[in-house]
Design a protein around this motif. Structure first.
Motif, PDB file in Angstrom:
ATOM      1  N   GLN A 209       0.259   3.265  -6.362  1.00  0.00           N
ATOM      2  CA  GLN A 209       0.032   4.080  -5.162  1.00  0.00           C
ATOM      3  C   GLN A 209       0.587   3.380  -3.920  1.00  0.00           C
ATOM      4  OE1 GLN A 209      -1.313   7.125  -4.920  1.00  0.00           O
ATOM      5  NE2 GLN A 209      -1.404   7.249  -2.683  1.00  0.00           N
ATOM      6  N   LEU A 210       0.271   2.108  -3.773  1.00  0.00           N
ATOM      7  CA  LEU A 210       0.723   1.364  -2.604  1.00  0.00           C
ATOM      8  C   LEU A 210       2.244   1.289  -2.516  1.00  0.00           C
ATOM      9  CD1 LEU A 210      -1.807  -1.628  -2.588  1.00  0.00           C
ATOM     10  CD2 LEU A 210      -1.613   0.136  -0.833  1.00  0.00           C
ATOM     11  N   ILE A 211       2.864   1.055  -3.671  1.00  0.00           N
ATOM     12  CA  ILE A 211       4.313   0.833  -3.681  1.00  0.00           C
ATOM     13  C   ILE A 211       5.097   2.141  -3.682  1.00  0.00           C
ATOM     14  CG2 ILE A 211       6.211  -0.086  -5.082  1.00  0.00           C
ATOM     15  CD1 ILE A 211       4.134  -2.297  -5.959  1.00  0.00           C
ATOM     16  N   SER A 212       4.729   3.072  -4.546  1.00  0.00           N
ATOM     17  CA  SER A 212       5.513   4.304  -4.701  1.00  0.00           C
ATOM     18  C   SER A 212       5.217   5.353  -3.641  1.00  0.00           C
ATOM     19  CB  SER A 212       5.270   4.910  -6.090  1.00  0.00           C
ATOM     20  OG  SER A 212       5.618   3.991  -7.098  1.00  0.00           O
ATOM     21  N   SER A 213       3.933   5.510  -3.301  1.00  0.00           N
ATOM     22  CA  SER A 213       3.549   6.568  -2.363  1.00  0.00           C
ATOM     23  C   SER A 213       3.458   6.080  -0.919  1.00  0.00           C
ATOM     24  CB  SER A 213       2.205   7.188  -2.773  1.00  0.00           C
ATOM     25  OG  SER A 213       2.290   7.748  -4.071  1.00  0.00           O
ATOM     26  N   ASP A 214       2.784   4.934  -0.726  1.00  0.00           N
ATOM     27  CA  ASP A 214       2.571   4.457   0.641  1.00  0.00           C
ATOM     28  C   ASP A 214       3.745   3.658   1.187  1.00  0.00           C
ATOM     29  OD1 ASP A 214      -0.170   5.457   0.982  1.00  0.00           O
ATOM     30  OD2 ASP A 214      -0.667   4.033  -0.594  1.00  0.00           O
ATOM     31  N   LYS A 215       4.624   3.199   0.307  1.00  0.00           N
ATOM     32  CA  LYS A 215       5.834   2.468   0.732  1.00  0.00           C
ATOM     33  C   LYS A 215       5.493   1.225   1.555  1.00  0.00           C
ATOM     34  CE  LYS A 215       8.336   5.911  -0.959  1.00  0.00           C
ATOM     35  NZ  LYS A 215       9.013   5.763  -2.274  1.00  0.00           N
ATOM     36  N   VAL A 216       4.519   0.447   1.090  1.00  0.00           N
ATOM     37  CA  VAL A 216       4.139  -0.761   1.821  1.00  0.00           C
ATOM     38  C   VAL A 216       5.249  -1.801   1.720  1.00  0.00           C
ATOM     39  CG1 VAL A 216       1.684  -0.327   1.485  1.00  0.00           C
ATOM     40  CG2 VAL A 216       2.901  -1.794  -0.145  1.00  0.00           C
ATOM     41  N   ARG A 217       5.302  -2.676   2.709  1.00  0.00           N
ATOM     42  CA  ARG A 217       6.350  -3.707   2.774  1.00  0.00           C
ATOM     43  C   ARG A 217       5.865  -5.049   2.223  1.00  0.00           C
ATOM     44  NH1 ARG A 217       9.916  -0.616   2.466  1.00  0.00           N
ATOM     45  NH2 ARG A 217      11.528  -1.840   3.518  1.00  0.00           N
ATOM     46  N   ALA A 218       4.555  -5.193   2.112  1.00  0.00           N
ATOM     47  CA  ALA A 218       3.944  -6.388   1.526  1.00  0.00           C
ATOM     48  C   ALA A 218       2.522  -6.003   1.140  1.00  0.00           C
ATOM     49  CB  ALA A 218       3.941  -7.561   2.507  1.00  0.00           C
ATOM     50  N   ILE A 219       1.913  -6.812   0.276  1.00  0.00           N
ATOM     51  CA  ILE A 219       0.538  -6.552  -0.172  1.00  0.00           C
ATOM     52  C   ILE A 219      -0.275  -7.822   0.003  1.00  0.00           C
ATOM     53  CG2 ILE A 219      -0.926  -5.949  -2.158  1.00  0.00           C
ATOM     54  CD1 ILE A 219       1.461  -4.366  -3.279  1.00  0.00           C
TER      55      ILE A 219
END
Length: 389
Positions: A90-100
């Motif tokens: 979800q974070l990577i594919s949908s929210d397009k976050v730059r870091a976690i």
């Protein structure tokens, strides 16, 4: 007139408090926040998530990073591996976050890490301490805390030298990566110091009755000087209570899994004479950086930080923000390179430097002792010997 010129004029006019609004109109830089807000690890992760939120608020109030606000997108991993993999996607594919940032245990980091690695998204764990994580996951994986080999070595030296513990009983939770590694490193460092383990036993996280283990311990002809118990936060209060109720009053030593309010809440007076390694003593008697952090946390959440994991969540966000600033970009590859080049970053839990080729910082270790159901500073140590990861 561009925003930078206007910001300088506002600062010169003593209107610095107005400058954060300049960042708010720009596209946010999204940072993923993966935390176990419920389940067995919530007593560590919920404070870490609060610390991360506080850092985001402070950074945005100061104008953001690269003139842009940070947007922390938080999901609950529920202390469940399947949920955590969904959170990562979800974070990577949908929210397009730059870091976690996030998680305080190695099993959760191992569930999320391979997904962030495949996507090339840097992941800074707030509290997972396995020094093997960067090798297991890859070059996007960074630790904000020290490694378990370092804290176990300090635990061993403290037990042997400070507590005069020449013999030890070792009890290990075999269900978690963290506890298994912690026990392994403790054995190595304790024997190196000259200590002898007289009995080793195990259990599984979630067990509620430790009568079988305690019976074997009490049957020993040679009573150990200290007990080293590698436990997760949900179990340690119950464990120390049952050990003390059996009449065993020897010092109990362990790792940062003890750094939870549950130790004293569940253990009560049984938690006295318990010592554990952790990342900082969160107390008004601590460093100026800790005091400042505590004041901000108290203001935002109406209570003192529950443990050092709150500070690690805070540090993790500031570490990523610093990397973005030095990179001059929110490109994940550039953030990763900037993180790897971090030197002497001043964090609440100690300065962070990544040696070339290493993504585990070498930091000092705080030893906390419980006296009269209160956490007190027992020692601050850097081990003389550190087992290999």
């Amino acid at each position: 007139m561009n925003h930078n010129t206007l910001a300088r004029l506002l600062l010169a006019a003593g209107l610095a408090s107005l400058t954060p609004s300049l960042a708010q109109g720009k596209t946010p830089i999204k940072i993923g926040g993966a935390f176990n807000l419920t389940g067995a690890l919530s007593s560590l992760d919920a404070p870490a998530a609060n610390g991360a939120k506080l850092a985001i608020k402070e950074i945005n109030a100061a104008g953001g990073v690269l003139g842009r606000p940070l947007d922390l997108v938080i999901y609950d991993g529920k202390s469940d591996a399947a949920t955590i993999t969904n959170v990562a996607s979800q974070l990577i594919s949908s929210d397009k976050v730059r870091a976690i940032v996030g998680f305080t245990d190695s099993d959760s980091a191992l569930a999320l890490g391979p997904i962030s690695q495949k996507a090339g998204i840097p992941f800074v764990t707030a509290g997972a301490t396995s020094p093997q994580l960067p090798t297991q996951i890859g070059d996007t994986m960074f630790l904000a805390p020290f490694g378990d080999n370092v804290q176990a070595a300090v635990g061993a030296e403290f037990a042997f030298k400070n507590l005069k513990g020449k013999t030890a009983y070792l009890l290990v939770d075999r269900s978690a990566e963290y506890t298994t590694l912690l026990a392994k490193y403790f054995k190595d460092a304790y024997s190196k110091a000259g200590g002898k383990i007289v009995l080793e036993d195990s259990y599984k996280s979630g067990d509620k009755n430790f009568g079988a283990q305690i019976t074997k311990l009490r049957a020993l002809a040679q009573k150990p000087d200290i007990l080293y118990i590698a436990a997760l936060p949900d179990d340690i209060g119950t464990l120390v209570k049952q050990v003390r109720q059996a009449g065993i009053l020897s010092p109990i030593v362990g790792g940062d899994g003890y750094d939870t309010p549950l130790l004293v809440q569940v253990g009560g007076a049984s938690a006295n004479n318990v010592y554990f390694t952790t990342h900082a003593l969160i107390s008004p008697k601590s460093t100026p950086a800790v005091k400042k952090f505590m004041a901000g946390y108290q203001k935002d959440f109406g209570k003192e930080p529950e443990n050092a994991f709150a500070a690690l969540g805070y540090d993790s966000v500031y570490l990523v923000a610093d990397a973005i600033k030095r990179a001059g970009s929110d490109d994940p590859a550039k953030i990763k390179a900037a993180l790897a080049a971090t030197k002497n970053f001043k964090a609440v839990t100690g300065a962070i430097t990544y040696a070339p080729g290493s993504r585990v910082p070498q930091k000092g270790v705080t030893v906390i002792g419980v006296k009269n159901k209160e956490l007190t500073l027992a020692a601050e140590m850097t081990p003389t010997y550190v087992p290999k990861p």
